[in-house]
Structures are given as structure tokens and as C-alpha cells.
Motif scaffolding. Structure first.
Motif, PDB file in Angstrom:
ATOM      1  N   SER A  67     -21.077  61.592  49.285  1.00  0.00           N
ATOM      2  CA  SER A  67     -22.438  61.632  49.823  1.00  0.00           C
ATOM      3  C   SER A  67     -22.977  60.209  49.896  1.00  0.00           C
ATOM      4  O   SER A  67     -23.164  59.553  48.857  1.00  0.00           O
ATOM      5  CB  SER A  67     -23.333  62.488  48.926  1.00  0.00           C
ATOM      6  OG  SER A  67     -24.692  62.298  49.258  1.00  0.00           O
ATOM      7  N   ILE A  68     -23.233  59.748  51.105  1.00  0.00           N
ATOM      8  CA  ILE A  68     -23.764  58.391  51.281  1.00  0.00           C
ATOM      9  C   ILE A  68     -25.138  58.281  50.620  1.00  0.00           C
ATOM     10  O   ILE A  68     -25.433  57.288  49.964  1.00  0.00           O
ATOM     11  CB  ILE A  68     -23.823  58.004  52.772  1.00  0.00           C
ATOM     12  CG1 ILE A  68     -22.393  57.914  53.324  1.00  0.00           C
ATOM     13  CG2 ILE A  68     -24.562  56.688  52.964  1.00  0.00           C
ATOM     14  CD1 ILE A  68     -22.319  57.659  54.804  1.00  0.00           C
ATOM     15  N   ASN A  69     -25.948  59.310  50.784  1.00  0.00           N
ATOM     16  CA  ASN A  69     -27.293  59.283  50.179  1.00  0.00           C
ATOM     17  C   ASN A  69     -27.219  59.191  48.658  1.00  0.00           C
ATOM     18  O   ASN A  69     -27.902  58.375  48.037  1.00  0.00           O
ATOM     19  CB  ASN A  69     -28.087  60.525  50.577  1.00  0.00           C
ATOM     20  CG  ASN A  69     -28.488  60.512  52.028  1.00  0.00           C
ATOM     21  OD1 ASN A  69     -28.529  59.468  52.664  1.00  0.00           O
ATOM     22  ND2 ASN A  69     -28.761  61.686  52.568  1.00  0.00           N
ATOM     23  N   GLN A  70     -26.395  60.026  48.056  1.00  0.00           N
ATOM     24  CA  GLN A  70     -26.300  60.030  46.595  1.00  0.00           C
ATOM     25  C   GLN A  70     -25.755  58.705  46.074  1.00  0.00           C
ATOM     26  O   GLN A  70     -26.296  58.135  45.127  1.00  0.00           O
ATOM     27  CB  GLN A  70     -25.405  61.172  46.134  1.00  0.00           C
ATOM     28  CG  GLN A  70     -25.220  61.227  44.632  1.00  0.00           C
ATOM     29  CD  GLN A  70     -24.326  62.375  44.209  1.00  0.00           C
ATOM     30  OE1 GLN A  70     -24.199  63.363  44.912  1.00  0.00           O
ATOM     31  NE2 GLN A  70     -23.699  62.238  43.051  1.00  0.00           N
ATOM     32  N   CYS A  71     -24.690  58.214  46.690  1.00  0.00           N
ATOM     33  CA  CYS A  71     -24.095  56.956  46.234  1.00  0.00           C
ATOM     34  C   CYS A  71     -25.061  55.785  46.445  1.00  0.00           C
ATOM     35  O   CYS A  71     -25.135  54.883  45.614  1.00  0.00           O
ATOM     36  CB  CYS A  71     -22.770  56.704  46.954  1.00  0.00           C
ATOM     37  SG  CYS A  71     -21.480  57.877  46.492  1.00  0.00           S
ATOM     38  N   SER A  72     -25.814  55.812  47.551  1.00  0.00           N
ATOM     39  CA  SER A  72     -26.790  54.748  47.816  1.00  0.00           C
ATOM     40  C   SER A  72     -27.899  54.735  46.775  1.00  0.00           C
ATOM     41  O   SER A  72     -28.293  53.678  46.285  1.00  0.00           O
ATOM     42  CB  SER A  72     -27.408  54.920  49.200  1.00  0.00           C
ATOM     43  OG  SER A  72     -26.436  54.825  50.197  1.00  0.00           O
ATOM     44  N   VAL A  73     -28.384  55.920  46.446  1.00  0.00           N
ATOM     45  CA  VAL A  73     -29.455  56.010  45.443  1.00  0.00           C
ATOM     46  C   VAL A  73     -28.958  55.540  44.081  1.00  0.00           C
ATOM     47  O   VAL A  73     -29.658  54.793  43.384  1.00  0.00           O
ATOM     48  CB  VAL A  73     -30.004  57.452  45.374  1.00  0.00           C
ATOM     49  CG1 VAL A  73     -30.886  57.647  44.160  1.00  0.00           C
ATOM     50  CG2 VAL A  73     -30.771  57.777  46.648  1.00  0.00           C
ATOM     51  N   GLN A 106     -20.792  52.350  42.901  1.00  0.00           N
ATOM     52  CA  GLN A 106     -21.431  53.155  43.936  1.00  0.00           C
ATOM     53  C   GLN A 106     -21.486  52.433  45.282  1.00  0.00           C
ATOM     54  O   GLN A 106     -21.366  53.062  46.332  1.00  0.00           O
ATOM     55  CB  GLN A 106     -22.815  53.606  43.484  1.00  0.00           C
ATOM     56  CG  GLN A 106     -22.784  54.543  42.298  1.00  0.00           C
ATOM     57  CD  GLN A 106     -21.893  55.751  42.503  1.00  0.00           C
ATOM     58  OE1 GLN A 106     -21.891  56.369  43.568  1.00  0.00           O
ATOM     59  NE2 GLN A 106     -21.123  56.092  41.491  1.00  0.00           N
ATOM     60  N   VAL A 110     -20.111  53.838  48.810  1.00  0.00           N
ATOM     61  CA  VAL A 110     -20.884  53.818  50.057  1.00  0.00           C
ATOM     62  C   VAL A 110     -20.065  53.154  51.161  1.00  0.00           C
ATOM     63  O   VAL A 110     -20.006  53.660  52.292  1.00  0.00           O
ATOM     64  CB  VAL A 110     -22.244  53.091  49.870  1.00  0.00           C
ATOM     65  CG1 VAL A 110     -22.914  52.812  51.199  1.00  0.00           C
ATOM     66  CG2 VAL A 110     -23.162  53.902  48.971  1.00  0.00           C
TER      67      VAL A 110
END
Length: 125
Positions: A67-73, A106, A110
């Protein structure tokens, strides 16, 4: 705050008080440090290493499952808390190091996920 001490605090204080007797003289400065094992400033970063291990474990995960969103956060959280750990008093280098590793693992995830997404766009249909 109510000023009352809960059962877990009493248990923790009893364990620390018992362990205090057995700490060698050479280990006293570490034991008594403001970010030492008697405080949350020691245990929270220690527990956060699980996030680093999870990030390393995801290296073998296929990129389409990331998940790009999860890893980015998580990466941004690592960056923000890395900075914070150097401006608080006492400076918490343990918190700093774990958050740097969280951010790095992370950010790598990403990059893998973004590279995969771009490869899908580049494929001829």
C-alpha cells in the motif's frame, strides 16, 4: 490527573524496585538516565523496532500487494518523529535511530510500489 496509581503502575514500580537492587555499578548511569529503562522513553523505541522488522519482512512481498498510502504515512511518521526525538529534552537517540530505520524501510517500500505502478503504465496493451 487524579493522583491515584493504578495496578499496572504499582506492578511496574515493584518490578523496577526489585531490579534496581541488582543493577551493577557500571550500569547505573544507563539505568538512572532520563531516557533509561525506568522510563517510557526507553521502552517505546524498543517496541517500535517491530515496525522496522515488519518493513524488512515486506521486502519479499510482491510490490502489487504494498500500500503506497500506508508505507508513505509510516515513512513520514518516521521522519517527523526522528526530528522530534532530537529537539525534546532529554534527546532520545534510541527514538531517533528507530524512526530513521522506520522511514528508510518504508521509503524503500514506497519506491518499490511506485516503480511497479509505473511499469504497469509502460506496458503495451
Amino acid at each position: 490527573m487524579s493522583g491515584k496509581v493504578g495496578p499496572l503502575s504499582r506492578l511496574y514500580n515493584k518490578i523496577i524496585g526489585t531490579a534496581d537492587i541488582y543493577v551493577p555499578t557500571k550500569m547505573r548511569p544507563f539505568w538512572e538516565h532520563a531516557a533509561g529503562p525506568k522510563t517510557i522513553f526507553f521502552w517505546a523505541p524498543l517496541g517500535k523496532w517491530v515496525l522496522v522488522l515488519a518493513g524488512i519482512g515486506d521486502i519479499n512481498r510482491p510490490a502489487h500487494l504494498l500500500s503506497i498510502n500506508q508505507c508513505s504515512v509510516l515513512a513520514m511518521t518516521g521522519i517527523i518523529w526522528s526530528r522530534y526525538s532530537l529537539v525534546i529534552v532529554p534527546k532520545n537517540y534510541s527514538l531517533f535511530s528507530v524512526n530513521v530505520f522506520v522511514a528508510l524501510t518504508q521509503l524503500y517500500q514506497v519506491a518499490r510500489a511506485v516503480r511497479y505502478q509505473r511499469s504497469l503504465k509502460d506496458k503495451p496493451k
